[in-house]
Design an enzyme around this catalytic site. Structure first.
Site, PDB file in Angstrom:
ATOM      1  CB  CYS A  86      -0.968  -0.045   1.180  1.00  0.00           C
ATOM      2  SG  CYS A  86      -2.333   1.140   1.034  1.00  0.00           S
ATOM      3  CG  HIS A 203      -3.312  -3.647   3.481  1.00  0.00           C
ATOM      4  ND1 HIS A 203      -2.234  -3.016   4.087  1.00  0.00           N
ATOM      5  CD2 HIS A 203      -4.027  -2.657   2.881  1.00  0.00           C
ATOM      6  CE1 HIS A 203      -2.299  -1.715   3.872  1.00  0.00           C
ATOM      7  NE2 HIS A 203      -3.371  -1.467   3.136  1.00  0.00           N
ATOM      8  CD  GLU A 205      -0.524  -5.650   5.704  1.00  0.00           C
ATOM      9  OE1 GLU A 205      -0.378  -6.283   4.649  1.00  0.00           O
ATOM     10  OE2 GLU A 205      -0.690  -4.413   5.752  1.00  0.00           O
TER      11      GLU A 205
END
Length: 229
Positions: A86, A203, A205
């Site tokens: 990002c 994302h 994560e």
């Protein structure tokens, strides 16, 4: 494997990235401050999401000129793995580690939701845990994720198998209705020429636990550990 996460004023996903790397590696990554001029000896640097320096001037533009990024660039050129997520994608692109630019979303609105993501190549240390054509569900959260490059650069990325991910529908079909930001050729993530640097807007994560609503991001971090260790 040892890893470091670079933290800037305005970063907000560094702890999510830390949790994902810790889960995959079995040990915690080192947190590095943006003013640091050296990096510890690590195998991977992750540049996390957020709003570094408040997104002033242009997303990632100030962070790309921070002291620690000079060392990140030098290590990347020597072959170390670097991943930018990002705002991290914006930063490493502004730093010249990847071609192109991230523009404002085509509809000028912030987008925050899970999107379909098609794996375009499994030929990298970041994506070897996926199958080419596999469709993932990974969240995005950005206002400036509209990837753009000139036609020659885009053709080169495709010819060299350097497009890692594209936005897609549930069945993997490319359709503007499933492109959350208007990215050229539906591009969500790309690799550099040496294939040791990955930038992506979604994302991973935030897709590593069932409570996240998806665990499709786990394979990316486990791919890295397997490839780099």
């Amino acid at each position: 494997m040892k890893a470091a996460i670079v933290v800037f004023p305005g970063s907000n996903r560094e702890n999510d990235a830390k949790a994902a790397l810790t889960q995959a590696m079995g040990s915690e990554p080192v947190m590095v401050w943006h003013r640091d001029t050296t990096l510890p000896k690590v195998d991977l640097v992750l540049v996390p999401g957020g709003f570094s320096y408040g997104d002033y001037l242009r997303c990632g533009a100030i962070a790309a000129n921070s002291p620690v990024l000079r060392e990140v660039k030098a290590r990347a050129e020597a072959g170390m793995a670097v991943i930018g997520v990002c705002n991290g994608f914006q930063i490493i692109t502004e730093a010249g580690l990847l071609p192109g630019v991230l523009l404002r979303n085509a509809n000028l609105k912030f987008v925050c939701r899970n999107v379909g993501l098609r794996v375009e190549t499994s030929n990298s240390r970041f994506t070897s845990g996926y199958k080419k054509g596999q469709v993932l569900s990974i969240p995005v959260a950005h206002h400036d994720g509209n990837y753009f490059a000139d036609a020659r650069t885009l053709d080169e990325l495709e010819a060299e198998d350097r497009i890692a991910f594209r936005y897609c529908g549930p069945e993997g079909r490319l359709d503007s209705n499933y492109n959350p930001n208007g990215s050229t050729r539906h591009i969500a993530g790309i690799l550099n020429k040496k294939r040791n640097v990955l930038g992506l807007m979604p994302h991973p994560e935030n897709a590593i636990e069932p409570l996240h609503g998806s665990t499709d991001g786990k394979a990316l971090f486990h791919s890295l550990v397997e490839a780099v260790s």
